[in-house]
Write an enzyme that holds these catalytic residues in place. Structure first.
Site, PDB file in Angstrom:
ATOM      1  N   HIS A  21       1.376 -12.334 -34.467  1.00  0.00           N
ATOM      2  CA  HIS A  21       1.449 -13.758 -34.099  1.00  0.00           C
ATOM      3  C   HIS A  21       0.087 -14.272 -33.651  1.00  0.00           C
ATOM      4  CE1 HIS A  21       5.624 -14.072 -34.750  1.00  0.00           C
ATOM      5  NE2 HIS A  21       6.084 -13.736 -33.564  1.00  0.00           N
ATOM      6  N   GLU A  37       3.601  -9.083 -31.647  1.00  0.00           N
ATOM      7  CA  GLU A  37       2.944 -10.218 -30.984  1.00  0.00           C
ATOM      8  C   GLU A  37       1.481 -10.334 -31.396  1.00  0.00           C
ATOM      9  OE1 GLU A  37       4.904 -12.221 -29.722  1.00  0.00           O
ATOM     10  OE2 GLU A  37       6.638 -10.874 -29.548  1.00  0.00           O
TER      11      GLU A  37
END
Length: 243
Positions: free
Chosen positions: A147, A144
């Site tokens: 991201h 994440e």
């Protein structure tokens, strides 16, 4: 979904004998009862789902506390988490970056099957009830954080399926979740050649297929193939694939 199954009678059933027999079902008994049904292959898909949901709800406080403890340790000692945090911080306020810290990496119980997610306003969500161990949490947070880095550094649009495919390729490649030992011992993927590439393709395709604008897995596969060469080779902010 409710954490327990109630046997409380309807308003039409109000006699003393009915009310006295209507006791809340013991969650422990309900969980074990369904566990043995699953073990013997007699459970329906609904029973299986309800068992895992009930189990996750019962263990929510324990799972989130363990996740929070491991998260604090990772931000203090994990090389990949510390490296990604440093590089996100370097992007600075001009990029709209907000530092990723333990405070905006939130451990929660999730009813969906993924282990985490990133939102530019909310931060990082970690699904504490789906984590196997600290290593799994490390992979999830690192995924994440890639991201987050891509969103801030390259201004990628997650609703553009090609952008989404590139984000998923990079996150699966750089987080470590596709390293050989993880594939071999956790997912029973025993290939010895092109293992990394096959894992990244598989996971990126599944993630893109779950996006609202994607029709099916075949379309997701095409999106991944179209951006594969450039996105798989792009290891920023690392000099090379870390692990």
């Amino acid at each position: 979904m409710s954490s327990t199954v109630s046997t409380t009678p309807s308003t039409a059933s109000s006699s003393p004998s009915t009310t006295n027999s209507a006791k809340p079902l013991d969650p422990a008994y309900y969980t074990w009862s369904n566990f043995f049904s699953i073990l013997t292959g007699t459970a329906t898909p609904h029973d299986r789902d309800q068992y895992f949901r009930t189990k996750d709800t019962i263990n929510e406080a324990r799972d989130c506390a363990r996740c929070d403890k491991d998260k604090a340790w990772l931000f203090a000692y994990s090389p990949v988490i510390r490296f990604m945090k440093h590089n996100i911080d370097l992007l600075g306020p001009d990029s709209g970056a907000a530092s990723i810290t333990p405070d905006n990496v939130r451990c929660r119980r999730c009813d969906t099957k993924q282990s985490g997610g990133f939102d530019s306003e909310y931060g990082i969500l970690v699904c504490a009830n789906h984590l196997r161990n600290r290593g799994h949490l490390e992979d999830t947070i690192a995924h994440e954080m890639v991201h987050a880095y891509d969103h801030l550094r390259f201004k990628l649009d997650p609703y553009d399926l090609r952008h989404a495919a590139c984000m998923e390729i990079r996150a699966s490649t750089l987080s470590g979740e596709c390293r050989w030992t993880r594939e071999f011992f956790t997912r029973n993927q025993w290939g010895l050649t092109q293992q990394l590439q096959e894992c990244v393709r598989r996971r990126a395709t599944l993630s893109v297929a779950a996006r609202p604008g994607c029709k099916d897995e075949a379309m997701a596969g095409r999106m991944v193939s179209e951006v594969w060469d450039s996105c798989f080779r792009d290891t920023r902010p690392f000099d090379e694939i870390y692990r």
